[in-house]
Write an enzyme that holds these catalytic residues in place. Structure first.
Site, PDB file in Angstrom:
ATOM      1  N   ASP A 260      59.669 -42.395  -3.631  1.00  0.00           N
ATOM      2  CA  ASP A 260      58.956 -42.781  -4.849  1.00  0.00           C
ATOM      3  C   ASP A 260      59.669 -42.284  -6.101  1.00  0.00           C
ATOM      4  O   ASP A 260      60.623 -41.510  -6.016  1.00  0.00           O
ATOM      5  CB  ASP A 260      57.504 -42.260  -4.803  1.00  0.00           C
ATOM      6  CG  ASP A 260      57.421 -40.785  -4.393  1.00  0.00           C
ATOM      7  OD1 ASP A 260      58.452 -40.102  -4.379  1.00  0.00           O
ATOM      8  OD2 ASP A 260      56.312 -40.325  -4.093  1.00  0.00           O
TER       9      ASP A 260
ATOM     10  N   HIS B  41      47.553 -37.863   0.004  1.00  0.00           N
ATOM     11  CA  HIS B  41      48.500 -38.944  -0.336  1.00  0.00           C
ATOM     12  C   HIS B  41      49.859 -38.705   0.325  1.00  0.00           C
ATOM     13  O   HIS B  41      50.265 -37.565   0.559  1.00  0.00           O
ATOM     14  CB  HIS B  41      48.606 -39.178  -1.851  1.00  0.00           C
ATOM     15  CG  HIS B  41      49.367 -38.188  -2.654  1.00  0.00           C
ATOM     16  ND1 HIS B  41      48.853 -37.563  -3.759  1.00  0.00           N
ATOM     17  CD2 HIS B  41      50.650 -37.721  -2.550  1.00  0.00           C
ATOM     18  CE1 HIS B  41      49.757 -36.772  -4.298  1.00  0.00           C
ATOM     19  NE2 HIS B  41      50.868 -36.835  -3.579  1.00  0.00           N
TER      20      HIS B  41
ATOM     21  N   ASN C 260      45.122 -34.470  -1.692  1.00  0.00           N
ATOM     22  CA  ASN C 260      44.132 -35.517  -1.404  1.00  0.00           C
ATOM     23  C   ASN C 260      44.589 -36.426  -0.263  1.00  0.00           C
ATOM     24  O   ASN C 260      44.037 -37.504  -0.054  1.00  0.00           O
ATOM     25  CB  ASN C 260      43.852 -36.345  -2.669  1.00  0.00           C
ATOM     26  CG  ASN C 260      45.097 -37.053  -3.188  1.00  0.00           C
ATOM     27  OD1 ASN C 260      46.173 -36.951  -2.598  1.00  0.00           O
ATOM     28  ND2 ASN C 260      44.959 -37.772  -4.293  1.00  0.00           N
TER      29      ASN C 260
ATOM     30  N   GLU D 168      47.963 -43.237  -3.072  1.00  0.00           N
ATOM     31  CA  GLU D 168      46.742 -42.486  -3.346  1.00  0.00           C
ATOM     32  C   GLU D 168      45.600 -43.017  -2.476  1.00  0.00           C
ATOM     33  O   GLU D 168      45.672 -44.148  -1.979  1.00  0.00           O
ATOM     34  CB  GLU D 168      46.372 -42.649  -4.830  1.00  0.00           C
ATOM     35  CG  GLU D 168      47.422 -42.111  -5.796  1.00  0.00           C
ATOM     36  CD  GLU D 168      47.382 -40.583  -5.945  1.00  0.00           C
ATOM     37  OE1 GLU D 168      46.984 -39.880  -4.998  1.00  0.00           O
ATOM     38  OE2 GLU D 168      47.767 -40.104  -7.021  1.00  0.00           O
TER      39      GLU D 168
END
Ligand code: GLP
Length: 242
Positions: A67, A138, A136, A143
């Site tokens: 990314d 990810h 979280n 996400e």
């Protein structure tokens, strides 16, 4: 999934680097997927050591990163492109043209994502992909959401991720709010996946990854279905496992 738990992050890094070394030994022109974040840094240091000891040759390797922040040029010191050069690429013998990242300044993000996915396909896919994990759940910048996305795409970062990543910036309002990321489906297609996680802050996410339902609300849970994933943890990250 194979789960390995280590007493120290150095031992974890040595093992993950050894798995990368084994992949390149078996296939000198391997396609490696790399990740950013603080967790893989020690693994990159071990890869550099192996290279300097003459035990790891990157001359035929191709790499793809997961990314990149959208809006940051490659020479910005907060970009993932910069991070990879400083932490790995500048210290090993990989040809400059063999390292690939999504461009954070592509004027047409959709076209950039299509270019990237096609380039991965044209190299025969990723042999070994390193991934970290967000608090979280990810992976890369996928996400929590309502669906697993297959392809690379532009994503709006959650407040949780912006806060977590703000430690690398002077203030949270300097963290880009968007990123380009490989899709979780694209990551899942890698032939082998190494997930690295250290620290208590990742314990809940690791618990949910391994023992929760497979759901895009916890993107890393997709790894439960992958045929060759190794999860490398320190004791703190493993502290909520049974
Ligand atoms: C960022 C990256 C992820 C990484 C995560 C965790 O959000 N896009 O690929 O896994 O940070 O980073 P760290 O290892 O610093 O906890």
């Amino acid at each position: 999934m194979k789960i390995l738990i280590f007493d120290h992050s150095e031992a974890l890094a040595k093992q993950s680097a050894a798995l990368v070394q084994a992949c390149v030994a078996q296939k000198p022109n391997a396609v490696l997927g790399f990740a950013t974040g603080s967790t893989p840094v020690e693994t990159y240091q071990q890869l550099i050591k192996l290279h300097q000891a003459g035990q790891l040759d990157f001359s035929k390797v191709t790499t793809f990163n997961l990314d990149e922040y959208y809006g940051l040029p490659a020479d910005n010191d907060q970009s993932y492109s910069y991070f990879m050069r400083v932490n790995l690429f500048d210290h090993i013998n990989i040809p400059a043209g063999s390292t690939n990242l999504l461009s954070g300044i592509a004027p047409d993000p959709k076209a950039e994502c299509e270019r990237y996915d096609q380039l991965i396909e044209s190299h025969g896919g990723i042999d070994l992909q390193i991934v970290g994990i967000g608090k979280n759940g990810h992976i890369a910048f996928n996400e929590p959401s309502d669906e697993f996305l297959m392809h690379s795409h532009l994503v709006n970062l959650t407040e949780n991720t912006i806060q977590a990543n703000s430690r690398f910036f002077e203030s949270p309002d300097q963290v880009p709010t968007q990123a380009l990321t490989m899709g979780s489906g694209q990551i899942f297609k890698a032939r082998q996946i190494l997930m690295l996680a250290t620290g208590e802050g990742k314990a809940q996410a690791i618990h949910d990854t391994l023992h929760g339902p497979v759901t895009p609300r916890c993107p890393s849970s997709i790894l439960q279905l992958h045929p060759d994933t190794v999860i490398l943890l320190d004791r703190a990250a493993a502290s909520m496992l049974d």
